[in-house]
Scaffold this active site. Structure first.
Site, PDB file in Angstrom:
ATOM      1  N   GLN A 191       0.841  -1.199   0.000  1.00  0.00           N
ATOM      2  CA  GLN A 191       0.000   0.000   0.000  1.00  0.00           C
ATOM      3  C   GLN A 191       0.876   1.250   0.000  1.00  0.00           C
ATOM      4  O   GLN A 191       1.573   1.533   0.970  1.00  0.00           O
ATOM      5  CB  GLN A 191      -0.871  -0.037   1.261  1.00  0.00           C
ATOM      6  CG  GLN A 191      -1.769   1.144   1.443  1.00  0.00           C
ATOM      7  CD  GLN A 191      -2.277   1.247   2.882  1.00  0.00           C
ATOM      8  OE1 GLN A 191      -1.854   0.482   3.756  1.00  0.00           O
ATOM      9  NE2 GLN A 191      -3.165   2.184   3.134  1.00  0.00           N
ATOM     10  N   SER A 210       1.312   6.602   2.403  1.00  0.00           N
ATOM     11  CA  SER A 210       2.002   7.603   3.223  1.00  0.00           C
ATOM     12  C   SER A 210       3.227   8.175   2.523  1.00  0.00           C
ATOM     13  O   SER A 210       3.927   7.492   1.779  1.00  0.00           O
ATOM     14  CB  SER A 210       2.454   6.978   4.539  1.00  0.00           C
ATOM     15  OG  SER A 210       1.363   6.455   5.233  1.00  0.00           O
ATOM     16  N   SER A 221       5.100  -0.870   4.032  1.00  0.00           N
ATOM     17  CA  SER A 221       5.393  -2.197   4.572  1.00  0.00           C
ATOM     18  C   SER A 221       5.479  -3.198   3.435  1.00  0.00           C
ATOM     19  O   SER A 221       4.622  -3.226   2.558  1.00  0.00           O
ATOM     20  CB  SER A 221       4.296  -2.647   5.529  1.00  0.00           C
ATOM     21  OG  SER A 221       4.128  -1.707   6.553  1.00  0.00           O
ATOM     22  N   GLU A 238      -8.890  -1.452   5.945  1.00  0.00           N
ATOM     23  CA  GLU A 238      -7.703  -1.563   6.784  1.00  0.00           C
ATOM     24  C   GLU A 238      -8.118  -1.719   8.234  1.00  0.00           C
ATOM     25  O   GLU A 238      -7.651  -2.580   8.951  1.00  0.00           O
ATOM     26  CB  GLU A 238      -6.842  -0.308   6.613  1.00  0.00           C
ATOM     27  CG  GLU A 238      -5.627  -0.266   7.538  1.00  0.00           C
ATOM     28  CD  GLU A 238      -4.639   0.841   7.158  1.00  0.00           C
ATOM     29  OE1 GLU A 238      -5.073   1.868   6.592  1.00  0.00           O
ATOM     30  OE2 GLU A 238      -3.444   0.659   7.420  1.00  0.00           O
ATOM     31  N   GLU A 264      -4.369   9.032  18.167  1.00  0.00           N
ATOM     32  CA  GLU A 264      -5.079  10.314  18.211  1.00  0.00           C
ATOM     33  C   GLU A 264      -6.091  10.406  17.074  1.00  0.00           C
ATOM     34  O   GLU A 264      -7.200  10.903  17.259  1.00  0.00           O
ATOM     35  CB  GLU A 264      -4.072  11.471  18.122  1.00  0.00           C
ATOM     36  CG  GLU A 264      -3.164  11.603  19.355  1.00  0.00           C
ATOM     37  CD  GLU A 264      -2.166  10.461  19.528  1.00  0.00           C
ATOM     38  OE1 GLU A 264      -1.658   9.943  18.506  1.00  0.00           O
ATOM     39  OE2 GLU A 264      -1.922  10.055  20.679  1.00  0.00           O
TER      40      GLU A 264
HETATM   41  C1  LIG Z   1       5.153  -0.070  11.183  1.00  0.00           C
HETATM   42  C2  LIG Z   1       4.490   0.845  10.228  1.00  0.00           C
HETATM   43  C3  LIG Z   1       4.015   0.343   9.016  1.00  0.00           C
HETATM   44  C4  LIG Z   1       3.412   1.188   8.093  1.00  0.00           C
HETATM   45  N1  LIG Z   1       3.005   0.684   6.896  1.00  0.00           N
HETATM   46  C5  LIG Z   1       2.478   1.528   5.954  1.00  0.00           C
HETATM   47  C6  LIG Z   1       2.136   1.048   4.643  1.00  0.00           C
HETATM   48  O1  LIG Z   1       2.286  -0.116   4.348  1.00  0.00           O
HETATM   49  N2  LIG Z   1       1.650   1.918   3.740  1.00  0.00           N
HETATM   50  C7  LIG Z   1       1.463   3.241   4.030  1.00  0.00           C
HETATM   51  O2  LIG Z   1       1.001   3.972   3.165  1.00  0.00           O
HETATM   52  N3  LIG Z   1       1.783   3.744   5.247  1.00  0.00           N
HETATM   53  C8  LIG Z   1       2.293   2.917   6.208  1.00  0.00           C
HETATM   54  N4  LIG Z   1       2.654   3.413   7.455  1.00  0.00           N
HETATM   55  C9  LIG Z   1       2.505   4.851   7.707  1.00  0.00           C
HETATM   56  C10 LIG Z   1       1.415   5.189   8.693  1.00  0.00           C
HETATM   57  O3  LIG Z   1       0.161   5.055   8.112  1.00  0.00           O
HETATM   58  C11 LIG Z   1       1.679   6.627   9.178  1.00  0.00           C
HETATM   59  O4  LIG Z   1       2.885   6.615   9.880  1.00  0.00           O
HETATM   60  C12 LIG Z   1       0.578   7.121  10.087  1.00  0.00           C
HETATM   61  O5  LIG Z   1      -0.584   7.342   9.367  1.00  0.00           O
HETATM   62  C13 LIG Z   1       0.959   8.410  10.829  1.00  0.00           C
HETATM   63  O6  LIG Z   1       1.403   9.387   9.954  1.00  0.00           O
HETATM   64  P1  LIG Z   1       2.785  10.156  10.213  1.00  0.00           P
HETATM   65  O7  LIG Z   1       3.819   9.153  10.476  1.00  0.00           O
HETATM   66  O8  LIG Z   1       2.996  11.122   9.113  1.00  0.00           O
HETATM   67  O9  LIG Z   1       2.548  10.944  11.548  1.00  0.00           O
HETATM   68  P2  LIG Z   1       1.880  12.380  11.671  1.00  0.00           P
HETATM   69  O10 LIG Z   1       0.634  12.404  10.941  1.00  0.00           O
HETATM   70  O11 LIG Z   1       2.905  13.408  11.369  1.00  0.00           O
HETATM   71  O12 LIG Z   1       1.562  12.382  13.229  1.00  0.00           O
HETATM   72  C14 LIG Z   1       2.471  12.834  14.225  1.00  0.00           C
HETATM   73  C15 LIG Z   1       1.682  13.001  15.512  1.00  0.00           C
HETATM   74  O13 LIG Z   1       0.665  13.995  15.325  1.00  0.00           O
HETATM   75  C16 LIG Z   1      -0.603  13.470  15.649  1.00  0.00           C
HETATM   76  N5  LIG Z   1      -1.616  14.044  14.782  1.00  0.00           N
HETATM   77  C17 LIG Z   1      -1.587  14.193  13.433  1.00  0.00           C
HETATM   78  N6  LIG Z   1      -2.727  14.740  13.008  1.00  0.00           N
HETATM   79  C18 LIG Z   1      -3.518  14.917  14.093  1.00  0.00           C
HETATM   80  C19 LIG Z   1      -4.838  15.423  14.321  1.00  0.00           C
HETATM   81  N7  LIG Z   1      -5.595  15.850  13.309  1.00  0.00           N
HETATM   82  N8  LIG Z   1      -5.324  15.456  15.584  1.00  0.00           N
HETATM   83  C20 LIG Z   1      -4.577  15.022  16.613  1.00  0.00           C
HETATM   84  N9  LIG Z   1      -3.329  14.527  16.465  1.00  0.00           N
HETATM   85  C21 LIG Z   1      -2.809  14.476  15.221  1.00  0.00           C
HETATM   86  C22 LIG Z   1      -0.451  11.980  15.462  1.00  0.00           C
HETATM   87  O14 LIG Z   1      -1.401  11.281  16.204  1.00  0.00           O
HETATM   88  C23 LIG Z   1       0.950  11.732  15.928  1.00  0.00           C
HETATM   89  O15 LIG Z   1       0.968  11.628  17.313  1.00  0.00           O
HETATM   90  C24 LIG Z   1       3.255   2.576   8.395  1.00  0.00           C
HETATM   91  C25 LIG Z   1       3.713   3.064   9.621  1.00  0.00           C
HETATM   92  C26 LIG Z   1       4.327   2.223  10.546  1.00  0.00           C
HETATM   93  C27 LIG Z   1       4.811   2.799  11.843  1.00  0.00           C
END
Ligand SMILES: Cc1cc2nc3c(=O)[nH]c(=O)nc-3n(C[C@H](O)[C@H](O)[C@H](O)COP(=O)(O)OP(=O)(O)OC[C@H]3O[C@@H](n4cnc5c(N)ncnc54)[C@H](O)[C@@H]3O)c2cc1C
Ligand SMILES: Cc1cc2nc3c(=O)[nH]c(=O)nc-3n(C[C@H](O)[C@H](O)[C@H](O)COP(=O)(O)OP(=O)(O)OC[C@H]3O[C@@H](n4cnc5c(N)ncnc54)[C@H](O)[C@@H]3O)c2cc1C
Lengths: 314, 414, 415
Positions: free
Chosen positions: B135, B138, B170, B253, B381
């Site tokens: 997928q 991100s 992933s 998902e 969150e």
């Molecule tokens: C092990 C792992 C596997 C993954 N696999 C995939 C994959 O296969 N494909 C894929 O596309 N993605 C994948 N991801 C990505 C994952 O979906 C994102 O990491 C996740 O959606 C969070 O986005 P970010 O890392 O940009 O954090 P951010 O969005 O930058 O968040 C940072 C912090 O801000 C908070 N925050 C953000 N927006 C808000 C809001 N509106 N209100 C309150 N708090 C908020 C969050 O909760 C978090 O605490 C994976 C991530 C991990 C850790």
């Protein structure tokens, strides 16, 4: 006051230097400075090490634990007989780089604390086998030390080992608590900075209450811990009767704060926080390793209530 | 909801059980039963290979993606039958990990938006594990706010040309296909300029670079796209409709992540039952019991919540956002459980190696892996927002980026 | 910060101790010692009278509001001396609960904004407890968002005419004076149209109606104002500058609430020390110990945090928003402590005997009063915002009401 300032500075520098201080160094220093000075015979073998510790030419460690479990005289199985030690200690912090160890060993079998005595062993000498162990904290080594008829010199009076160990653990708990608070503060600061810089949904994530409140709670636990630590430092530096209780409180509070801040710092960092490249995991690892190094949280919780109770009864 | 099997269900269960007894790779049972979050590894075998072999066998026996229609590689089974299968598959279910994103998210998206040709071509191989999907949503600047993504897709004749970067993908390193969301119009508000595609991960210009995770493993990746060409026939949904398409994926998902959620409770229970503390078995200690009991009721609450969802599904209702609670509850719980297990191990609790490890080092790995549960697939969150807004009907956050053209949204906090 | 007394401090402590030993109303010591949050009551005596008598005695000897300047009824003592006094006053300090708002909030606001003559007139009787003050800020539509208040003040010649309603006013029913925040201009943004006054609670047109609280007690009130007249000389600060004036009050509120904040821990420890569970004393049970230890370090953390603040104060630094943590931590902690105490009683099935009923009553009162602690003087959520924004420097909430004239702000959540 002066000592307190030193503790404050220790806390700050632990933060900045990413905790390069070794707990056993801290523990050992307080051990040598305070406990041993009060002991009756400072053996020549220790006199030999003291200047080297001071100059940084030698690293000492404390070999106390023998596997699973918490500090307890019952858990000490390494024996001392005729000036030699036999048995295995693990984990020993920095055991693989240490030059000598203070070893708690069994010299009696009455089932009492007085069965335990302390010895000094030159780790580079014969009969000592050191093996590195892997642990969750990659920046601080742990080792297993096997003694096979290893030559050992007594440290302090026979049978007084456990009472010294208890004091050393309390002192180490206070010093280490400062490292933990430093770590908690740094994790909080990293989270705060990231929250200010990272944009999601067109605004800094630090403008979302979920994130703000998470950080506020981290601040609260770090502040409570720092205050408990100051009290611990006061008790330590004045040799106050409150030390056992103050040390346990500092230890518990700081352990919780560091664990809490390190874990939520990853959360604030989102996916970035789960990468190797960001430092968040180092703090998470350290927080959880250091939480066990002097005995687990459960152990200290139990100890604190025991001590409060004893004080109440007195 | 009924906790007893009906006669038909009992019949189905016994067929499944027999088939598994006759066909499962028993040589891995022991190892699999000891593995938990962050630690599904086989000592002497490649996990993906073993997984593929088992998946293939299941597909041949009609047990792969069994809730899918037969023509797409499934069995046309009911939701309840699927759950019965999962219960019976037991520890071997852990082998399906590399296929979960494909089965749970990419497959359903293709099923909903792909052409009949595409479905017949791609879904059976996805189901049988011959082709693994990932997928690609991100990006470095778009995780929770996935609609903020920047990877560009530009139309050139009958093709699209893609440039940009994905992150945290992933399994991209062993995937054959990927579901990709890209920006096709940066001049409209951010949710309106997105389009969904699927692509061959071996296409020229796709470069996968593994990322080392906080727990030391390498399961996710950065994926770079340089002039990657995707035929328009691999578009899913209309141009500019990518956001709606992605919602299908994300809703699935949530369901699929919820289904086989690890809570850490069974492992913890077993561990405490065998652990000797200084003055007796851990499980006899009141402090340990008190913690175990509060975790146990959370785990059972989650289990029965998911049964309720399945029961709703079998009555033809759509699984709602209430399923968000699964990951929210279990993520934190895993972290707490791991911490406490290590606490009970005492000073040696931080050791991880193979010979010195405690309880096989499973809690140490759980500790190091659990933070990802609270982030991947929607952070805690975001899940709380979903519950508050979609279940409880509270107002959404105030949006500053809603009607703003994408290229006018700020990209820096300070 | 030093946890030992200096020689001067030790001398001060000895003096305080001796005076208290000679003068405190010892007949109530036992009862006061047993009292805790939600449950300060004296059998067979009117607590208000006992409290006023004690405060008066303290004032006569120079121990009331001792950190205030002498000319306003204080002793000119240092922050540390004040803490030493509080430590020595011990359970008798519980008698000051009805003066806390006056001493902690109204007094400092008067000190900062009233004229010299007024200060000399009003502050000494406030310090000595002869006159009790209350704080008239919150309204049905303006609690956390106090700047959303609607009580109107209109200028008529040299007087202001007040109409409106306040709510949750602690102690209004026994108060002599109040500080009152009103709206003087509804056409400007909400923080910009407020003005602060103080008034005599016996003024014509002031009506106080007690509210029954969730805990069953009635400590707070609704206060209605109908054409109440206040002379312009009782205005505090400039017209439309009431918001800034109120910040002085609220900051002092945080300090004074934070100082001796009740956590419930000492009570619980006592209780566990004497409680027998099925298989032994509660204090020996590891599950109990683990909980106790967690609360113990929070309670001590709070205590030393406030000592750090006092130490900062004594170095001439201003206590910062970090003091918000006191109430935030203690509020939910006391709730948890009370819940757990009840849980332990359930386990022991020990609700019957008169001794146990006594203890049980205490934690029940605590449980019922604790939600109020998490709301009054800034809710938990507002406290977290304050910490996040003012200590950690995170951005404020996105405000939809900031530059909007007050009378254009929506007043209902859903149609
Ligand atoms: C092990 C792992 C596997 C993954 N696999 C995939 C994959 O296969 N494909 C894929 O596309 N993605 C994948 N991801 C990505 C994952 O979906 C994102 O990491 C996740 O959606 C969070 O986005 P970010 O890392 O940009 O954090 P951010 O969005 O930058 O968040 C940072 C912090 O801000 C908070 N925050 C953000 N927006 C808000 C809001 N509106 N209100 C309150 N708090 C908020 C969050 O909760 C978090 O605490 C994976 C991530 C991990 C850790
Ligand atoms: C025992 C007691 C004594 C009191 N004594 C006095 C007194 O003497 N004088 C006086 O003037 N007042 C007094 N008050 C009133 C008190 O100050 C208010 O109740 C308090 O400020 C909360 O306001 P509210 O009740 O309007 O709740 P609201 O402001 O309506 O809050 C309701 C909920 O919404 C949350 N909330 C509101 N705004 C935000 C935001 N921006 N972000 C996140 N969450 C938010 C709150 O945290 C709370 O959970 C007293 C209250 C109590 C309980």
């Amino acid at each position: 006051m002066g000592r307190l300032r030193r503790c404050g500075a220790l806390c700050g520098s632990a933060t900045k230097l990413r905790h390069c201080l070794r707990w056993n160094f801290g523990a050992f220093r307080s051990f040598t400075e305070d406990s041993l000075v009060g002991m009756r015979d400072v053996p020549t073998s220790l006199q030999k090490w003291l200047p080297k510790i001071a100059s940084g030419d030698a690293i000492g460690t404390l070999a106390l634990f023998e596997g699973k479990g918490n500090p307890s005289p019952k858990a000490v199985k390494v024996t001392a007989n005729g000036g030699v030690l036999n048995g295995v200690k693990r984990p020993v912090a920095d055991g693989a780089i240490a030059d000598f160890a203070v070893v708690a060993a069994r010299t009696g079998s009455s089932g009492r604390e007085s069965d335990i005595s302390l010895f000094i062993v030159d780790l580079k000498a014969g009969g000592v086998e050191v093996k590195s162990l892997t642990n969750i904290d990659l920046t601080r080594g742990q080792a297993e030390i096997a003694f096979k008829d290893a030559k050992a010199e007594p440290l302090g009076a026979p049978g007084e080992g456990w009472s010294v160990i208890t004091q050393v653990l309390d002192r180490a708990a206070v010093l280490m608590a400062f490292e933990q608070v430093g770590g908690a503060d740094r994790a909080l600061e990293m989270g705060r900075d990231y929250a200010l810089d990272r944009i999601a949904f067109g605004r800094p994530i630090g403008s979302f209450q979920a994130v703000k409140h998470m950080l506020a709670d981290m601040y609260v636990s770090a502040t409570l811990a720092r205050s408990n630590c100051y009290y611990g430092a006061w008790a330590l530096s004045t040799n106050a009767g409150e030390l056992p209780e103050a040390a346990a409180a500092a230890r518990i509070s700081a352990t919780q704060a560091f664990q809490h801040c390190a874990k939520n710092n990853i959360q604030v960092h989102g996916g970035m926080g789960f990468t190797w490249e960001f430092d968040c995991h180092m703090y998470y690892r350290r927080a959880n390793a250091v939480a066990l190094g002097l005995g687990s949280l459960s152990y200290w919780e139990d100890a604190l209530i025991d001590r409060m109770r004893k004080k109440n009864a007195a | 909801m009924n906790f007893d099997d009906t006669p038909q269900e009992a019949e189905f269960r016994s067929i499944a059980r027999k088939w598994i007894a006759a066909n499962a790779p028993k040589e891995f049972e022991e190892e699999l039963s000891k593995s938990s979050l962050g630690r599904i590894r086989l000592a002497r075998h490649d996990m993906v290979e073993v997984g593929k072999a088992w998946q293939k066998k299941k597909a041949e026996g009609g047990w792969a993606c069994l809730h899918w229609p037969k023509e797409y590689g499934g069995r046309g089974a009911t939701p309840i039958e699927r759950v019965i299968w999962q219960q019976e598959e037991g520890v071997y279910g852990k082998l399906t990990q590399p296929f979960q994103i494909g089965e749970g998210m990419c497959g359903p998206t293709v099923m909903a938006w792909g052409s009949e040709d595409a479905k017949r071509r791609f879904l059976p191989k996805l189901a049988s594990g011959e082709e693994i999907w990932c997928q690609l949503f991100s990006e470095p600047s778009a995780g929770s706010d996935v609609a903020g993504l920047r990877t560009r897709a530009e139309k050139k004749g009958d093709n699209w040309v893609v440039n940009g970067q994905k992150i945290w993908t992933s399994g991209a390193h062993y995937s054959d296909y990927g579901l990709l969301i890209a920006r096709t119009d940066p001049n409209v508000p951010k949710h309106k300029g997105l389009t969904m595609f699927f692509l061959d991960m071996k296409s020229p210009g796709v470069e996968v670079r593994p990322i080392k995770q906080a727990n030391g493993m390498q399961e996710f990746n950065e994926v770079y796209f340089t002039d990657v060409v995707i035929p328009d026939s691999q578009r899913l949904g209309a141009v500019g409709e990518g956001w709606s398409v992605s919602l299908t994926t994300l809703m699935n998902e949530r369901m699929s992540i919820g289904a086989r959620l690890a809570t850490g409770v069974p492992e913890m229970f077993e561990f405490c039952s065998g652990l000797m503390l200084e003055d007796g078995l851990a499980i006899d200690d009141p402090a340990v019991r008190s913690k175990l009991a509060s975790w146990a009721v959370k785990a059972s609450g989650l289990k029965y919540t998911s049964y309720r969802a399945i029961s709703a599904l079998s009555k033809g209702e759509r699984p709602g956002p209430e399923n968000s609670i699964g990951k929210l509850v279990s993520g934190l719980m895993l972290q707490d459980i791991a911490t406490y297990a290590m606490d009970l191990e005492g000073t040696a609790g931080s050791l991880t190696g193979t010979d010195e490890e405690q309880a096989n080092g499973q809690f140490q790995q759980m500790l190091l892996s659990s933070p990802s549960m609270r982030i991947a697939g929607g952070t805690d969150e975001i899940l709380r927002n979903i519950i508050a807004e979609r279940v409880l009907g509270l107002p959404g956050d105030i949006r500053v980026d809603k009607d703003v053209s994408y290229n006018k949204i700020p990209t820096k906090g300070r | 910060m030093n946890f030992d007394d200096t020689p001067q401090e030790a001398a001060f402590r000895a003096e305080a101790k001796a005076w208290i030993a000679a003068n405190a109303p010892k007949q109530y010591e036992d009862e006061l010692r047993k009292a805790s949050l939600g449950r300060v009551a004296l059998k067979g005596a009117n607590i208000l009278e006992v409290a006023k008598a004690w405060q008066r005695k303290k004032a006569d000897a120079g121990w009331a509001c001792l950190h205030w300047p002498k000319e306003y009824g204080g002793r000119g003592a240092s922050p540390i001396e004040r803490v030493i006094w509080q430590q020595e006053e011990g359970p008798f300090g519980r008698l000051s609960s009805m003066f806390i708002i006056g001493h902690g909030m109204c007094g400092p606001t008067m000190m900062a904004f009233a004229g010299e003559e007024q200060k000399r007139k009003y502050l000494p009787p406030l310090a000595s407890g002869e006159k009790i003050w209350c704080q008239l800020f919150s309204e049905p539509a303006g609690g956390s968002d106090v700047a959303g208040l609607r009580t109107r003040a209109e200028k008529h010649g040299d007087e202001w005419v007040i109409n409106g309603q306040k709510i949750w006013t602690s102690g209004a029913h026994y108060s002599d004076y109040g500080i009152l925040l009103t709206r003087t201009d509804p056409d400007v943004a909400k923080h910009k149209g407020l003005t602060m006054f103080f008034l005599d609670m016996k003024s014509p047109g002031v009506e106080v109606r007690p509210i029954k609280q969730a805990s069953g007690a009635s400590d707070f009130n609704e206060v209605y104002f109908t054409d109440v007249r206040i002379p312009d000389s009782q205005r505090l600060g400039n017209v439309n500058d009431g918001w800034n004036v109120s910040l002085t009050t609220l900051m002092n509120e945080r300090m004074s609430i934070g100082a001796g904040v009740a956590t419930g821990f000492p009570e619980l420890l006592d209780f566990c020390n004497s409680l027998m569970l099925e298989d032994g004393p509660a204090i020996e049970n590891r599950a109990v110990r683990s909980k106790l230890a967690n609360w113990a370090v929070k309670a001590s953390g709070l205590k030393y945090t406030s000592m750090r603040a006092i130490s900062a104060l004594s170095r001439g630094e201003r206590p910062g928003p970090e003091n918000s943590i006191g109430k935030l931590v203690a509020g939910s902690m006391i709730q948890d402590v009370a819940t757990y105490a009840l849980d332990l009683q359930g386990a022991a099935g020990a609700l019957s005997g008169p001794e146990d009923a006594e203890v049980a009553g205490k934690f029940q009162a605590m449980l019922l009063r604790a939600p109020g602690t998490r709301v009054e003087g800034g809710t938990d959520e507002i406290m977290r915002n304050i910490i996040a924004e003012r200590v950690l420097g995170l951005p404020g909430d996105i405000r939809v009401d900031k530059d909007v004239p007050f009378n254009k702000i929506p007043t209902k959540g859903r149609a």
